[in-house]
Design an enzyme around this catalytic site. Structure first.
Site, mmCIF file in Angstrom:
data_model
loop_
_atom_site.group_PDB
_atom_site.id
_atom_site.type_symbol
_atom_site.label_atom_id
_atom_site.label_comp_id
_atom_site.label_asym_id
_atom_site.label_seq_id
_atom_site.Cartn_x
_atom_site.Cartn_y
_atom_site.Cartn_z
ATOM 1 N N LYS A 22 0.832 -1.207 0.000
ATOM 2 C CA LYS A 22 0.000 0.000 0.000
ATOM 3 C C LYS A 22 0.862 1.250 0.000
ATOM 4 O O LYS A 22 0.668 2.172 -0.811
ATOM 5 C CB LYS A 22 -0.915 0.007 1.228
ATOM 6 C CG LYS A 22 -1.688 1.316 1.420
ATOM 7 C CD LYS A 22 -2.516 1.295 2.682
ATOM 8 C CE LYS A 22 -1.739 1.695 3.907
ATOM 9 N NZ LYS A 22 -1.774 3.139 4.181
ATOM 10 N N ASN A 23 1.832 1.321 0.919
ATOM 11 C CA ASN A 23 2.625 2.540 1.058
ATOM 12 C C ASN A 23 3.504 2.795 -0.160
ATOM 13 O O ASN A 23 3.798 3.943 -0.489
ATOM 14 C CB ASN A 23 3.474 2.471 2.328
ATOM 15 C CG ASN A 23 2.641 2.578 3.588
ATOM 16 O OD1 ASN A 23 1.515 3.075 3.553
ATOM 17 N ND2 ASN A 23 3.161 2.100 4.701
ATOM 18 N N ARG A 94 -3.192 10.920 4.535
ATOM 19 C CA ARG A 94 -1.991 11.740 4.627
ATOM 20 C C ARG A 94 -1.083 11.625 3.405
ATOM 21 O O ARG A 94 -0.349 12.550 3.082
ATOM 22 C CB ARG A 94 -1.204 11.368 5.888
ATOM 23 C CG ARG A 94 -1.909 11.790 7.167
ATOM 24 C CD ARG A 94 -1.113 11.432 8.406
ATOM 25 N NE ARG A 94 -1.838 11.831 9.607
ATOM 26 C CZ ARG A 94 -1.704 13.005 10.206
ATOM 27 N NH1 ARG A 94 -0.874 13.893 9.710
ATOM 28 N NH2 ARG A 94 -2.402 13.290 11.281
ATOM 29 N N CYS A 118 -5.042 8.458 9.670
ATOM 30 C CA CYS A 118 -5.213 7.860 10.992
ATOM 31 C C CYS A 118 -4.782 8.825 12.087
ATOM 32 O O CYS A 118 -3.802 9.559 11.941
ATOM 33 C CB CYS A 118 -4.379 6.587 11.111
ATOM 34 S SG CYS A 118 -5.099 5.156 10.283
ATOM 35 N N ARG A 123 2.506 14.020 12.937
ATOM 36 C CA ARG A 123 3.002 13.779 11.590
ATOM 37 C C ARG A 123 2.955 15.058 10.740
ATOM 38 O O ARG A 123 2.286 15.121 9.710
ATOM 39 C CB ARG A 123 2.223 12.652 10.914
ATOM 40 C CG ARG A 123 2.380 11.327 11.641
ATOM 41 C CD ARG A 123 2.154 10.149 10.741
ATOM 42 N NE ARG A 123 0.752 9.886 10.502
ATOM 43 C CZ ARG A 123 0.299 8.822 9.848
ATOM 44 N NH1 ARG A 123 1.130 7.941 9.366
ATOM 45 N NH2 ARG A 123 -0.977 8.637 9.664
ATOM 46 N N PRO A 124 3.656 16.104 11.127
ATOM 47 C CA PRO A 124 3.573 17.368 10.395
ATOM 48 C C PRO A 124 4.231 17.279 9.024
ATOM 49 O O PRO A 124 5.023 16.380 8.747
ATOM 50 C CB PRO A 124 4.335 18.334 11.300
ATOM 51 C CG PRO A 124 5.310 17.468 12.027
ATOM 52 C CD PRO A 124 4.594 16.161 12.248
ATOM 53 N N VAL A 125 3.905 18.250 8.164
ATOM 54 C CA VAL A 125 4.445 18.259 6.802
ATOM 55 C C VAL A 125 5.630 19.212 6.669
ATOM 56 O O VAL A 125 6.080 19.478 5.564
ATOM 57 C CB VAL A 125 3.349 18.646 5.778
ATOM 58 C CG1 VAL A 125 2.208 17.654 5.837
ATOM 59 C CG2 VAL A 125 2.847 20.070 6.017
ATOM 60 N N ASP A 126 6.142 19.707 7.786
ATOM 61 C CA ASP A 126 7.209 20.700 7.703
ATOM 62 C C ASP A 126 8.453 20.163 7.006
ATOM 63 O O ASP A 126 9.160 20.912 6.325
ATOM 64 C CB ASP A 126 7.568 21.246 9.092
ATOM 65 C CG ASP A 126 8.045 20.165 10.053
ATOM 66 O OD1 ASP A 126 7.358 19.137 10.161
ATOM 67 O OD2 ASP A 126 9.092 20.357 10.683
ATOM 68 N N LEU A 127 8.737 18.860 7.151
ATOM 69 C CA LEU A 127 9.917 18.302 6.501
ATOM 70 C C LEU A 127 9.739 18.251 4.981
ATOM 71 O O LEU A 127 10.697 18.444 4.231
ATOM 72 C CB LEU A 127 10.222 16.909 7.043
ATOM 73 C CG LEU A 127 10.579 16.835 8.536
ATOM 74 C CD1 LEU A 127 10.892 15.403 8.937
ATOM 75 C CD2 LEU A 127 11.764 17.744 8.856
ATOM 76 N N ASP A 309 4.643 0.186 12.059
ATOM 77 C CA ASP A 309 3.379 -0.334 11.556
ATOM 78 C C ASP A 309 3.138 -1.800 11.926
ATOM 79 O O ASP A 309 2.100 -2.368 11.586
ATOM 80 C CB ASP A 309 3.310 -0.183 10.035
ATOM 81 C CG ASP A 309 2.917 1.225 9.608
ATOM 82 O OD1 ASP A 309 2.477 2.007 10.478
ATOM 83 O OD2 ASP A 309 3.053 1.550 8.415
ATOM 84 N N ILE A 331 8.401 6.320 16.919
ATOM 85 C CA ILE A 331 8.082 6.962 15.642
ATOM 86 C C ILE A 331 6.881 7.897 15.786
ATOM 87 O O ILE A 331 6.951 9.074 15.438
ATOM 88 C CB ILE A 331 7.800 5.905 14.557
ATOM 89 C CG1 ILE A 331 8.959 4.903 14.480
ATOM 90 C CG2 ILE A 331 7.579 6.583 13.209
ATOM 91 C CD1 ILE A 331 10.293 5.498 14.095
ATOM 92 N N ARG A 401 -8.505 0.304 4.538
ATOM 93 C CA ARG A 401 -7.487 1.215 4.015
ATOM 94 C C ARG A 401 -6.166 0.496 3.765
ATOM 95 O O ARG A 401 -5.352 0.964 2.968
ATOM 96 C CB ARG A 401 -7.245 2.378 4.992
ATOM 97 C CG ARG A 401 -8.437 3.314 5.155
ATOM 98 C CD ARG A 401 -8.086 4.503 6.036
ATOM 99 N NE ARG A 401 -6.849 5.100 5.591
ATOM 100 C CZ ARG A 401 -5.783 5.322 6.367
ATOM 101 N NH1 ARG A 401 -5.819 4.972 7.640
ATOM 102 N NH2 ARG A 401 -4.695 5.880 5.881
#
Length: 423
Positions: A22-23, A94, A118, A123-127, A309, A331, A401
């Site tokens: 999936k990922n 995400r 989820c 899990r920010p998007v700053d990176l 996971d 994580i 999902r």
């Protein structure tokens, strides 16, 4: 709302086919935005997240067609007519943020909603944004959207220094860098098999990439990318999940398509717990050696460490292990939400911050439980396989999902499991 009913006590025997990752697929699909030529993915999993990404790409003007019962995805982005990834789609997943880098690299502008998914931490998007800024992008966050613009002449090569390892940010940076002018160096890059799979696909499209699978990836930008056909790598998280099924309730199962190289740290922990893992011509054969599973300590880490996971599923195994196990989650925060549900089944778990101490019990008892996220949902199903009596897992829409045909795959090896439609 649907639920899954599991009656425990059956030892498992047989073979389970493992789907494409999936990922990996959710990363490979946005790569179609980098080229006007077709990109075809084989071994694609049939999951709701894949359908969500399909909807997102189609909203941008890409053509996406599922062939051979959805296992082949034929995509083309020759006529993009929209560069805004809308909140109504992005909020569901995400991975939607992964359209940002390709859109920006190809056409020089993009507007992407901040994502959802989820509820397992910030899990920010700053990176992601830091990486694109290193390639010259101008970014503005307003009204819940990232407004991104490339400099005149397009993105340019730069040095991306990640303070933390991030799979998604590495993927976004890697895709954007393929069309940036000059050389891009990504330091502290994620090393997951999904990163290597993406790099292999991009190379088939004409990208010049070196170092994938190591902490430093170097990309020499090209003027354009072409089309390709690529097979999605085996889903190592689904693989690990089904490897745990015979470990939890006994028996022997061969996971078709499995490879130890995808899960070396995980396989080492299974060996320590008394679980046999044997490579075969077709995959991995898994069985409990003798007697009760032994307690082990687990710390989640970026690849090649123990996968976050698989932490929830591993906890389900350790609930009936002999002794006391300590699981440390490094994580994501908020990723022990399955613990109270396992405790409803008789598990003894003590959670303090990012650490959970599990004291093994002789038997779990079936109970009504509720899934809180994707991996938690399957951990409760695994626990139900070993429990006395009936376990009813509700809110299983999370499961759709990330796992295709759970009931079919487990019942095919002898589990007593069914999906019940809600009213």
């Amino acid at each position: 709302m649907d639920s899954i009913v599991v009656t425990g006590g059956n030892a498992l025997k047989g073979r389970i086919p493992i789907a494409g990752a999936k990922n990996a697929c959710l990363t490979l699909m946005p790569a179609t935005l980098l080229s006007e030529e077709p990109l075809t993915l084989t071994n694609a999993p049939r999951l709701s997240d894949i359908r969500t990404m399909t909807t997102l790409l189609q909203s941008l003007g890409a053509e996406v067609q599922g062939l051979q019962e959805g296992q082949v995805l034929a995509m083309s982005s020759h006529a993009l007519d929209n560069h805004t990834a809308d909140y109504d789609i992005v909020r569901k997943m995400r991975a939607s943020i992964l359209v940002l880098g390709p859109l920006l690299a190809r056409d020089g502008h993009a507007v992407v909603s901040l994502p959802g998914g989820c509820a397992i931490g910030a899990r920010p998007v700053d990176l992601h944004l830091r990486a694109l800024e290193a390639m010259g992008a101008e970014l503005d966050l307003r009204d819940g959207y990232v407004h991104a613009k490339a400099p005149s002449g397009g993105l340019r090569g730069g040095t991306v220094d990640f303070p933390l390892v991030s799979v998604g940010a590495t993927e976004n940076a890697l895709m954007a860098a393929t069309l940036a002018k000059g050389t891009t160096v990504i330091n502290n890059a994620a090393r997951e098999p999904e990163i290597v799979d993406l790099a292999e696909c991009l190379r088939k499209m004409g990208a010049q990439i070196e170092g994938d699978g190591t902490p430093t990836i170097t990309v020499e930008g090209v003027d354009r990318l072409g089309g390709a056909t690529h097979r999605v790598v085996t889903d190592r998280i689904e693989l690990g999940t089904y490897m745990l099924a015979p470990a939890i309730c006994g028996g022997e199962v061969e996971c078709l398509g499995g490879e130890i190289r995808l899960l070396e740290a995980f396989c080492e922990k299974l060996d320590e717990a008394g679980i046999s893992v044997e490579e075969t011509d077709d995959g991995l054969k898994v069985a409990r050696r003798n007697g009760r599973v032994k307690a082990v300590d687990v710390t989640t880490e970026p690849f090649p460490g123990f996968p976050t996971d698989l932490q929830a599923q591993m906890m389900a195994l350790l609930c009936t292990a002999e002794g006391k196990s300590v699981l440390e989650e490094k994580i994501f925060e908020n990723r022990f939400m399955h613990a109270p549900e396992l405790m409803r089944m008789g598990a003894q778990i003590d959670v303090h911050g990012g650490t959970a101490t599990v004291s093994g019990v002789d038997k779990l008892k079936g109970a009504p439980v509720m899934a809180t996220d994707l991996r938690a949902s399957v951990s409760l199903i695994l626990a139900g396989l070993a429990a006395e009596g009936e376990t009813v897992v509700s809110r299983v829409y999370h499961l759709d999902r990330g796992y295709e045909h759970v009931v079919r795959k487990l019942s095919g090896v002898g589990a007593q499991i069914e999906r019940v439609s809600g009213s």
